[in-house]
Write a protein that holds these residues in place. Structure first.
Motif, short mmCIF file in Angstrom:
data_model
loop_
_atom_site.label_atom_id
_atom_site.label_comp_id
_atom_site.label_asym_id
_atom_site.label_seq_id
_atom_site.Cartn_x
_atom_site.Cartn_y
_atom_site.Cartn_z
N UNK A 138 39.71 18.25 140.67
CA UNK A 138 38.45 17.79 141.53
C UNK A 138 39.02 16.05 141.51
N UNK A 139 40.22 15.81 141.18
CA UNK A 139 40.36 14.09 141.11
C UNK A 139 39.09 13.18 140.90
N UNK A 140 38.32 13.64 139.93
CA UNK A 140 36.53 13.60 139.77
C UNK A 140 37.22 12.74 137.49
N UNK A 141 37.20 11.58 137.78
CA UNK A 141 37.09 10.86 136.27
C UNK A 141 35.59 10.81 135.37
N UNK A 142 35.96 10.89 134.47
CA UNK A 142 34.36 10.77 133.52
C UNK A 142 34.47 9.01 133.11
N UNK A 143 33.07 8.88 133.01
CA UNK A 143 32.47 7.54 132.44
C UNK A 143 31.16 7.54 131.54
N UNK A 144 31.56 6.66 130.66
CA UNK A 144 30.44 6.84 130.08
C UNK A 144 29.97 5.59 129.61
N UNK A 145 28.95 5.09 129.66
CA UNK A 145 27.86 3.84 129.52
C UNK A 145 27.83 3.73 128.38
N UNK A 146 28.19 1.58 127.70
CA UNK A 146 28.06 1.16 126.47
C UNK A 146 27.23 0.72 126.16
N UNK A 147 26.71 1.22 125.21
CA UNK A 147 25.71 0.67 124.00
C UNK A 147 26.18 -1.01 123.46
N UNK A 148 25.87 -1.84 124.35
CA UNK A 148 26.08 -2.93 123.47
C UNK A 148 26.26 -3.00 122.31
N UNK A 149 25.36 -2.66 121.77
CA UNK A 149 25.01 -3.10 120.15
C UNK A 149 25.47 -1.18 119.29
N UNK A 150 26.47 -1.32 120.15
CA UNK A 150 27.20 0.55 119.46
C UNK A 150 27.87 0.19 117.97
N UNK A 151 28.90 -0.74 118.04
CA UNK A 151 29.29 -1.77 116.00
C UNK A 151 28.53 -1.59 114.99
N UNK A 152 27.26 -2.06 116.04
CA UNK A 152 26.36 -1.66 114.77
C UNK A 152 25.60 -0.61 114.45
N UNK A 153 25.54 -0.24 115.42
CA UNK A 153 25.28 1.77 114.92
C UNK A 153 25.74 2.75 114.63
N UNK A 154 26.79 2.76 114.94
CA UNK A 154 27.64 3.66 115.25
C UNK A 154 29.08 3.40 114.01
N UNK A 196 53.27 23.67 149.00
CA UNK A 196 54.27 23.80 148.46
C UNK A 196 54.32 22.74 147.45
N UNK A 197 52.97 22.61 146.40
CA UNK A 197 53.33 22.54 145.40
C UNK A 197 52.46 22.93 144.46
N UNK A 198 52.98 23.38 142.82
CA UNK A 198 52.48 24.72 141.61
C UNK A 198 51.66 22.85 140.82
N UNK A 199 50.46 23.04 141.61
CA UNK A 199 49.50 22.21 140.33
C UNK A 199 48.46 22.78 140.29
N UNK A 200 47.74 22.12 138.74
CA UNK A 200 45.69 22.72 139.81
C UNK A 200 44.81 22.15 140.52
N UNK A 201 45.70 20.76 140.97
CA UNK A 201 44.35 20.60 141.89
C UNK A 201 44.78 21.12 143.22
N UNK A 202 45.85 21.65 143.43
CA UNK A 202 46.29 22.81 145.11
C UNK A 202 45.85 23.49 144.47
N UNK A 203 45.71 24.21 143.37
CA UNK A 203 44.68 25.82 143.32
C UNK A 203 43.88 26.01 143.43
N UNK A 204 43.30 24.35 143.36
CA UNK A 204 41.66 24.72 143.38
C UNK A 204 41.12 24.27 145.04
N UNK A 205 42.35 23.80 145.29
CA UNK A 205 42.30 23.94 146.95
C UNK A 205 42.49 25.08 147.29
N UNK A 206 43.03 25.85 147.00
CA UNK A 206 43.08 27.15 147.82
C UNK A 206 42.47 28.28 147.12
#
Ligand code: GCV
Length: 720
Positions: free
Chosen positions: A254-270, A51-61
């Motif tokens: 698929x309901x999966x969120x992406x996370x990253x690790x944050x290097x604490x010294x990033x403000x200096x490094x990049x 009953x829903x036209x949605x990318x998540x329902x499509x992967x369920x199908x």
């Protein structure tokens, strides 16, 4: 529009496949052999309505298509229809709450009250005199989870009559942590290289990304931290964020969120700043800007995981600040976008001479209640480091005003890596059901994690992934069960390891009772076996240096005292073990008084933790009446005997499962047996120098000398 696809039965004959490389994990969907069982399912599935036209329902199908065509021998299973157009035939309907008819909404009202946004309902109902199976939930992802559960019913040959399944996850953030580096090596990874092909991303999307997402969604894992906690700041540059965004797009349905690790010294490094001090205005605005940029690339980005001031990683303490300053600064930047910070409590310092097991608690517990609402403190299951067996971390339950998330290690850094078969859900279960007594009896670790003990608004659990580019993902098909089992316990930390093993075997290998029983026996004995042949009675961290493969109780020359096995076992002429009672390091004091008393008192301390908490003489009498020395030797032998048994059990499966997986596991179990003996012999020869006692009857003698064991090196051991 209505499109009904007739379900054509393909006349496939069933045969045990000769070559199953394990790629399909537990989503095997092999054809159901019994034609009657197959026919009974087919009769229930004359149409599939969504009953829903949605990318998540499509992967369920899509999944239904793969699953049903495989298991039932059906051709194209895809179909679509509007709610009004349900045909007068029995079938399956996928629908979120909002698309259900008013009548069904009424019928399902009380069920919906029992579930959260990700929970699902699978129910048999009668519509227009015809029976329908409805998979529903409040969101499309919930319907996807329900679809996987529905397929599992068929995978494990269960009836589809009178279905009434209501299930919802008890923990919100159910994530995998990949210790994957940008050069594709994997820290503590034993299954090949990283599956993230950074060089060819974002344009080349490996088919594995989709299959990875399917596998995770099938057990309800809803987040993935893509990169190593020993972080590289480059991941936060636009060049890499574009690649991360491409992965996030594959995972999103698929309901999966992406996370990253944050290097604490990033403000200096990049970022070109002179400092990364979390209280510095420029640093604060750099992170705000960076987070904004991340969300431009990935609108549903989950947040950051941070290892700070631990094992040489930069952190707020480099600037005289503390964990609260660091975590809250990042949390504030993420808050407007709904992101979270997972701040790790895995800290210990070579400058701190107190027992390593005490340091994280001492450092974090005083900060209870000081972290922002979108911060989770990520705590390893035990206070040292993913040992074969550890008592639960004393921080669980000790910070009632702070949400703590569990960190389990799925990859087997200290447990024989991808060679040894060890069913970890058995150990996870042991930890989760332990009573912390923090709010009186019944304050289990599971209740700390699912937030019910202290009414936490935010909850989470992490598993350090064992996945790599090996064709079977985990280097050993038996260890797929650990990825699966972690996901199941993340969904519901009260599940039983035994049931998890049973369902995994049925989905992965076979529903043949003899096969199920045999593999179940192997899995369920495997954790106790590895503890027995590696670290019985609470011994810990006696693995070889660096790669942690094989025994190294003699190692005493590393620069940091707490990196040396001798620091942990303290074996000498008087005995063995680490005294953590009030007479020793006092680590037992960090537990609630009931637990502290139990561990401190020799009469009540569980024997599996004996040498974790006590230094005891070789003559100490165990409950069985034998001396500690004899008991220790007998335990090492028992571990070897258990692996022998595992090998024999496995042999009985020849011809009952496919030849490829049979052979692969057989070879690995034979290595495990050889290495269990190596562990037994090396440890007993080493400890015997102090005990000066003979091996008791029943314990086999080593054919090698201690020197030979000490001289063994593994210069290119993986994952190091
Ligand atoms: C990612 C242990 C491992 C390290 C790991 C660390 C951690 O010390 O040996 O490889 O680093 O734990 O969890 O941060």
């Amino acid at each position: 529009m209505f499109r009904k696809i007739s379900l054509i039965l393909l006349m496939l004959t069933f045969a045990i496949s000769e070559a199953d490389n394990g790629y399909n994990l537990w989503l095997q969907y092999v054809q159901i052999e019994d034609v009657n069982v197959r026919q009974a399912y087919i009769e229930k599935l004359n149409q599939i309505v969504y009953l829903n036209d949605n990318e998540t329902i499509n992967v369920a199908l899509d999944e239904l298509n793969i699953g049903l065509s495989g298991m039932l021998g059906l051709s194209d299973v895809s179909a679509l229809v509007n709610s009004e157009k349900i045909n007068n035939e029995s079938g399956l309907m996928l629908a979120t709450y909002s698309t259900l008819s008013d009548g069904l909404k009424r019928e399902f009202k009380s069920d919906f009250n029992k579930i959260n946004e990700e929970g699902f309902i699978i129910k048999s109902v009668i519509i227009n005199n015809v029976s329908q199976i409805i998979i529903t939930g409040k969101t499309e992802v919930a319907v996807l989870y329900g679809t996987f559960r529905f397929l599992k019913l068929l995978q494990s040959h269960q009836s589809l009559n009178n279905l009434n399944i209501i299930d919802a996850p008890k923990i919100q953030k159910r994530v995998l942590n990949h210790w994957d580096n940008l050069d594709r090596t994997v820290e503590r990874g034993y299954s090949g290289f990283s599956i993230w092909d950074w060089h060819r991303l974002p344009d080349y999307l490996d088919f594995r990304y989709t299959d990875y997402a399917r596998a995770n969604a099938s057990v309800g894992i809803n987040g993935t931290v893509l990169n190593n906690v020993n972080a590289n700041a480059n991941i936060l540059t636009p060049q890499y964020l574009e690649k991360v965004a491409a992965l996030a797009k594959v995972f999103r349905p698929y309901g999966i969120k992406v996370y990253l690790t944050a290097r604490f010294s990033a403000p200096m490094e990049i970022g070109g700043l002179k400092t990364s001090d979390p209280l510095d205005e420029d640093v604060i605005s750099w992170w705000k800007q960076k987070v904004k940029e991340v969300y431009q690339f990935i609108p549903d980005f989950g947040g950051f995981l941070v290892k700070a001031n631990s094992e040489g990683q930069p952190g707020p303490q480099n600037y005289g600040r503390n964990h609260v300053d660091g975590a809250n600064m990042l949390a504030e930047a993420l808050n407007p976008f709904g992101g979270i910070v997972m701040w790790r409590a895995f800290v210990y310092s070579e400058h701190d001479t107190t027992d390593r097991a005490k340091q994280a608690y001492s450092e974090f517990v005083p900060f209870d209640g000081k972290f922002k609402d979108n911060v989770l403190i990520q705590v390893k299951n035990g206070a040292i480091d993913f040992q074969p067996r550890e008592p639960f971390h004393p921080m669980f339950g000790a910070m009632p005003k702070t949400p703590l998330m569990m960190e389990f290690q799925i990859t087997q850094e200290y447990l024989g890596q991808s060679t040894h078969t060890v069913f970890l859900p058995k150990f996870y279960e042991e930890v989760l059901k332990t009573d912390t007594y923090r709010e009186g009896k019944g304050s289990t670790v599971a209740k700390v994690i699912d937030g019910s003990l202290n009414n936490q608004k935010l909850t989470g659990i992490a598993g350090v992934s064992n996945v790599g580019t090996d064709i079977n993902w985990t280097g050993n098909v038996m260890l797929q069960a650990n990825w699966y089992g972690y996901g199941r316990l993340a969904w519901n930390p009260d599940l039983k390891a035994e049931n998890i093993a049973n369902e995994w075997i049925r989905m992965t290998f076979s529903n043949d009772i003899a096969v199920v029983k045999t593999i179940e026996d192997i899995l369920l004995m495997s954790h106790e076996a590895v503890v027995n042949y590696m670290t019985p009675f609470g011994l810990h961290h006696i693995m070889a240096t660096g790669h942690h493969y094989g025994p190294g109780p003699w190692v005493a020359n590393l620069s940091r005292p707490e990196w040396n096995p001798v620091y942990y076992h303290k074996a000498d002429a008087n005995g063995i073990g680490f005294d953590r009672t009030e007479k020793g390091s006092g680590a037992t004091d960090q537990y609630a008084k009931e637990v502290s008393k139990e561990f401190s008192n020799l009469n009540s301390c569980p024997e599996e933790y004996l040498l974790w908490f006590h230094h005891l003489s070789w003559e100490y009498k165990l409950k069985s009446g034998v001396t500690l020395w004899d008991g220790l030797a007998l335990k090492y032998q028992e571990g070897v005997n258990q692996v022998k048994q595992m090998v024999d059990y496995w042999k009985s499966l020849e011809g009952k499962i496919d030849q490829q997986r049979f052979k692969e596991v057989e070879m690995l179990l034979n290595i495990q047996l050889k290495e269990a003996k190596w562990w037994r012999d090396a440890c007993l020869l080493y400890f015997q120098q102090f005990s000066k006692k003979q091996l008791p009857q029943g314990v086999e003698k080593s054919t090698k000398s201690l020197e030979e064991f000490k001289n063994m090196t593994f210069p290119f051991a993986p994952g190091n």
